[in-house]
Design a protein around this motif. Sequence first.
Motif, PDB file in Angstrom:
ATOM      1  N   UNK A 192       0.843  -1.190   0.000  1.00 49.33           N
ATOM      2  CA  UNK A 192       0.000   0.000   0.000  1.00 49.33           C
ATOM      3  C   UNK A 192       0.879   1.240   0.000  1.00 49.33           C
ATOM      4  N   UNK A 193       0.423   2.287  -0.706  1.00 52.60           N
ATOM      5  CA  UNK A 193       1.207   3.520  -0.721  1.00 52.60           C
ATOM      6  C   UNK A 193       0.795   4.430   0.440  1.00 52.60           C
ATOM      7  N   UNK A 194       1.362   5.628   0.465  1.00 51.68           N
ATOM      8  CA  UNK A 194       1.101   6.552   1.574  1.00 51.68           C
ATOM      9  C   UNK A 194      -0.350   7.022   1.615  1.00 51.68           C
ATOM     10  N   UNK A 195      -1.063   6.884   0.491  1.00 46.44           N
ATOM     11  CA  UNK A 195      -2.459   7.307   0.416  1.00 46.44           C
ATOM     12  C   UNK A 195      -3.420   6.164   0.717  1.00 46.44           C
ATOM     13  N   UNK A 196      -2.853   4.997   1.056  1.00 44.08           N
ATOM     14  CA  UNK A 196      -3.693   3.848   1.359  1.00 44.08           C
ATOM     15  C   UNK A 196      -4.215   3.136   0.129  1.00 44.08           C
ATOM     16  N   UNK A 197      -3.606   3.405  -1.032  1.00 44.27           N
ATOM     17  CA  UNK A 197      -4.010   2.745  -2.261  1.00 44.27           C
ATOM     18  C   UNK A 197      -3.055   1.595  -2.576  1.00 44.27           C
ATOM     19  N   UNK A 198      -3.541   0.638  -3.344  1.00 44.62           N
ATOM     20  CA  UNK A 198      -2.712  -0.502  -3.724  1.00 44.62           C
ATOM     21  C   UNK A 198      -1.605  -0.044  -4.669  1.00 44.62           C
ATOM     22  N   UNK A 199      -0.376  -0.416  -4.370  1.00 45.06           N
ATOM     23  CA  UNK A 199       0.729  -0.132  -5.289  1.00 45.06           C
ATOM     24  C   UNK A 199       0.663  -1.082  -6.476  1.00 45.06           C
ATOM     25  N   UNK A 200       0.964  -0.564  -7.648  1.00 39.71           N
ATOM     26  CA  UNK A 200       1.040  -1.433  -8.814  1.00 39.71           C
ATOM     27  C   UNK A 200       2.406  -2.104  -8.846  1.00 39.71           C
TER      28      UNK A 200
END
Length: 269
Positions: free
Chosen positions: A24-32
């Motif tokens: 997960x990135x810093x925004x709470x989204x899944x990293x590609x």
Amino acid sequence: MPNQDYPFGPPVAPKRTDDRPQEMDDMGQVRLNPAWVSLEAISADAFTKGPEGAAWIYSVVEIEREIAGEKRMEPVIMLGSEKVSTLFHDPELDDLLSRMQEAQHRQAKAHPDGSAEVLTKEDIKKAIDKLGHPTITAAFTPDGKTRVQEAMMSGELHAYPSKNLVVLNDKSGRYMSVKARGEVDPQEVAAWGEEVRRLFSKHLPGVTVEFQQIKTLRPPENDVIAHFANTVLPPANPGTTTGTPRAGVDTSSHLGKANAPTTGKAARR
């Protein structure tokens, strides 16, 4: 919906885990995944001319497409790697490191007050490795954000250019474990694996593509097959030439063709 509508297995959400915060990135989204690509978009050279034993992961996901003027959900195989560094030949990885070090040097000159350690090859591996199946199955929201997506058949792929061989399996704790998928009939998984194998064979003409059922077998066969696979499939390092599965071993009965055992409690976690 009936199982026959899902030749690659029903889509399920990934098993939740707290030991992969890097996904997960810093925004709470899944990293590609850095190697994120669909099977239909990747060149066969990635498997036939890449490093020996390159370690990939794959998942079948549903993507909306317009066909003959009609929108429908179509199965697509997505690829990536938990060991992206194994997809590079040593000179390629060295070149990447050199270019990143040059960029780091330019940044240091522009900001002399800052301090940073010299980037190493291990730093690169730490940054791009250990990103699992959810990072290749991620979908996009209308505003361009990533989100976790359900997936069908999932597993690993090992490429052996020297043998003109690609070996698929069903080893995905996130999408193929009991916690994610529940109890499944090994025969059904064998059929799903065969469908995946066929798609890879179609995309890789002239390459031998095998499917090994490991994670979803039931005891006692699963322990034997898993031990065999973990023994002969070595850690994927560029230049490795040993460890390719041998033809004619007992696991051939589970290459997506023959019936898998149907007794006993599934020993999958």
